[in-house]
Scaffold this active site. Structure first.
Site, mmCIF file in Angstrom:
data_model
loop_
_atom_site.group_PDB
_atom_site.id
_atom_site.type_symbol
_atom_site.label_atom_id
_atom_site.label_comp_id
_atom_site.label_asym_id
_atom_site.label_seq_id
_atom_site.Cartn_x
_atom_site.Cartn_y
_atom_site.Cartn_z
ATOM 1 N N ASP A 1 -10.957 2.337 4.038
ATOM 2 C CA ASP A 1 -11.195 0.897 3.906
ATOM 3 C C ASP A 1 -12.688 0.599 3.697
ATOM 4 O OD1 ASP A 1 -9.187 -1.020 3.880
ATOM 5 O OD2 ASP A 1 -8.803 -0.867 6.035
ATOM 6 N N GLN B 1 -4.748 -2.085 9.741
ATOM 7 C CA GLN B 1 -4.606 -3.379 9.068
ATOM 8 C C GLN B 1 -5.154 -4.515 9.940
ATOM 9 O OE1 GLN B 1 -3.568 -3.663 5.891
ATOM 10 N NE2 GLN B 1 -3.809 -5.870 5.884
ATOM 11 N N LYS C 1 0.843 -1.205 0.000
ATOM 12 C CA LYS C 1 0.000 0.000 0.000
ATOM 13 C C LYS C 1 0.875 1.252 0.000
ATOM 14 C CE LYS C 1 -3.731 -2.576 2.164
ATOM 15 N NZ LYS C 1 -4.470 -2.968 3.371
HETATM 16 N N1 GUN Z 1 -6.634 -7.370 5.980
HETATM 17 C C1 GUN Z 1 -6.875 -8.035 4.829
HETATM 18 N N2 GUN Z 1 -7.413 -7.215 3.908
HETATM 19 C C2 GUN Z 1 -7.525 -6.010 4.484
HETATM 20 C C3 GUN Z 1 -7.992 -4.744 4.018
HETATM 21 O O1 GUN Z 1 -8.459 -4.571 2.889
HETATM 22 N N3 GUN Z 1 -7.911 -3.725 4.928
HETATM 23 C C4 GUN Z 1 -7.429 -3.899 6.181
HETATM 24 N N4 GUN Z 1 -7.418 -2.843 6.992
HETATM 25 N N5 GUN Z 1 -6.994 -5.051 6.633
HETATM 26 C C5 GUN Z 1 -7.029 -6.097 5.781
#
Ligand code: GUN
Length: 293
Positions: A119, A96, A52
């Protein structure tokens, strides 16, 4: 059979975003900023967060990562969320997942300001998405919708079968595809671990979305000839054919299913790159105040 090249489509979208970011910096001296909070040492989470960050940099956005040990308390994490909610320098942020077991994920998600919830996990954004109001749509479903649209997959009136009902993928993508909208208007069946006759239901799908979290779960005899298959799974398994000794596979048995599908996403290089780019798109929307004004 045609491969749906998520890497290529994501690169096209990133190029569009990079142009917009450059224009924002030129015109308004505003540089979109995504922050990520990472708690603990989960290797997959570390890889995702690094991707990211890299994606932000590649389009000229700012990114920062707040790293905390696995022993961080719920209260400490709530304080971090509160700090980021108020930080005027941060347009959007993510926490996350998964979080360590002693932290209530829902409590953390609900503490995030919906305006900064890029998100799209906060109940306010989920609710707005369901009601077809402007909302941050979570990255994987948003990425899948764009993959379908940019690959010219007709969804109107089609039978879509989604396998897996997670909050992050299966449930939202089933809602998005059944909405009254251009790349939607599908008849959607959402399948899960208690579904009976799963094989027959899947074999009736014009578009099959595999988000069950089980490696190579979807076999050739579960897929109709000519179906479009979207594989959301990502599993790292041992392999004696690669240098690293590992390879990535999806929820779909690619070898078998690619012989029946008209279009299929590979793993890696299908849904994965789209998920990252969708998060970047949400961050741009946050910086431009497109959702909440
Ligand atoms: N863990 C797995 N996929 C995601 C996501 O898209 N966002 C977040 N915050 N955690 C994740």
């Amino acid at each position: 059979m045609k491969l749906i090249d998520g890497k290529q489509i994501a690169a096209e979208i990133k190029a569009e975003i990079a142009k917009e970011v450059a224009k924002m910096i030129d015109d308004e001296d505003e540089n979109p900023h995504l922050a990520a909070v990472l708690v603990g040492e989960d290797p997959a989470s570390q890889t995702y967060v690094a991707s990211k960050e890299k994606a932000c940099q590649s389009v000229g956005m700012l990114s920062s990562v707040y790293r905390y040990p696995a022993a961080t308390t719920e209260k400490e994490l709530l304080d971090v969320v509160s700090f980021l909610n108020m930080d005027p320098e941060v347009d959007g942020f993510i926490v996350q997942l998964p979080l360590p077991k002693h932290i209530d994920e829902n409590k953390i998600i609900e503490a995030i300001d919906p305006k900064k919830d890029v998100d799209g996990f906060h109940p306010a954004n989920v609710g707005r998405m369901v009601l077809n109001l402007p909302a941050y749509v979570s990255a994987t479903p948003f990425g899948i919708m764009q993959l379908l649209e940019r690959s010219n997959v007709e969804t109107q009136g089609k039978n879509v079968v989604v396998v897996g009902r997670s909050n992050i993928v299966g449930t939202p993508v089933s809602i998005l595809l059944s909405r009254k909208a251009k790349t939607a208007n599908a008849t959607v069946t959402l399948c899960h671990s208690r579904t009976k006759n799963l094989k027959e239901i899947c074999a009736n799908a014009d578009i099959l979305i595999a988000a069950i979290g089980v490696a190579e779960f979807i076999k050739g005899d579960m897929v109709k000839k000519g179906a479009v298959v979207i594989d959301v799974g990502m599993h790292r398994v041992k392999s004696d054919k690669t240098k690293s000794g590992f390879k990535l596979i999806g929820d779909v048995d690619f070898e078998e299913v690619s012989k029946k599908a008209s279009q299929i996403t590979p793993v890696p290089g299908g849904v994965g790159p789209m998920t990252i780019v969708a998060l970047i798109q949400n961050t741009l929307k946050a910086a431009k105040k497109e959702i909440y004004g």
